[in-house]
Design an enzyme around this catalytic site. Structure first.
Site, PDB file in Angstrom:
ATOM      1  N   THR A 100       9.978   0.017  11.105  1.00 45.82           N
ATOM      2  CA  THR A 100      10.019   1.057  10.077  1.00 45.82           C
ATOM      3  C   THR A 100       9.064   2.177  10.464  1.00 45.82           C
ATOM      4  OG1 THR A 100       8.195   0.182   8.750  1.00 45.82           O
ATOM      5  CG2 THR A 100      10.403  -0.666   8.256  1.00 45.82           C
ATOM      6  N   CYS A 101       9.200   3.288   9.763  1.00 48.73           N
ATOM      7  CA  CYS A 101       8.247   4.393   9.950  1.00 48.73           C
ATOM      8  C   CYS A 101       7.590   4.674   8.606  1.00 48.73           C
ATOM      9  CB  CYS A 101       8.937   5.618  10.528  1.00 48.73           C
ATOM     10  SG  CYS A 101      10.326   6.205   9.548  1.00 48.73           S
ATOM     11  N   THR A 102       6.932   3.649   8.072  1.00 51.70           N
ATOM     12  CA  THR A 102       6.246   3.768   6.795  1.00 51.70           C
ATOM     13  C   THR A 102       4.986   2.902   6.809  1.00 51.70           C
ATOM     14  OG1 THR A 102       6.458   3.473   4.395  1.00 51.70           O
ATOM     15  CG2 THR A 102       7.608   1.898   5.762  1.00 51.70           C
TER      16      THR A 102
END
Length: 157
Positions: free
Chosen positions: A31-33
């Site tokens: 993810t990119c969170t």
């Protein structure tokens, strides 16, 4: 918007991918969170639904930080094998990685899933027949528990 909106989407995606993966297969979840619910929380959810998945070690690289077991309900140390990439340690916007390997299902789980699939299949097919406005009758259809088929028409020659 629901606080867990994106986590629910992630859980749906990862469990669908898990079903398609063969035993022994590997899956990289990314993810990119920074959200722990979308990251460790999603992997914890996956492992609750599919306990045959094992978190595997990812080779360390400059800028990688260990995952955070403390943000999970189980506090399982295996979550330290996952990776967090913080933007102040590595160029980018922040990411999460978890490498998973699918093991063999226990016989108990396989039997339970087959029974559940047959029951669900019959329920879905009956719903279809009831809502088809009299075009089909139950006598013309056979229930089957295949993933791609709810029920199929019986051909009579």
């Amino acid at each position: 918007m629901d606080r867990n909106f994106f986590a629910k989407i992630q859980r749906s995606i990862v469990t669908q991918a898990a079903r398609m993966l063969k035993p022994g297969g590997m899956m990289l979840y990314s993810t990119c969170t920074f959200d722990p619910e979308e990251n460790e929380g999603t992997i914890e959810y996956l492992r609750q639904q599919y306990p045959e998945f094992e978190i595997k070690e990812i080779r360390p690289y400059e800028g990688f930080a260990k995952g955070m077991p403390q943000v999970t309900e189980s506090k399982e140390p295996a979550f330290e094998k996952t990776v967090r990439i913080w933007p102040y340690k590595m160029h980018g916007e922040g990411h999460y990685l978890a490498l998973l390997q699918k093991g063999e299902k226990s016989e108990k789980l396989v039997v339970k899933e087959k029974k559940s699939a047959r029951k669900k299949c019959r329920k879905n097919c009956l719903h279809f027949l009831r809502t088809s406005h009299g075009r089909w009758t139950g006598a013309d259809w056979r229930f089957t528990a295949r993933k791609s088929t709810i029920c199929r028409k019986i051909s009579r020659m």
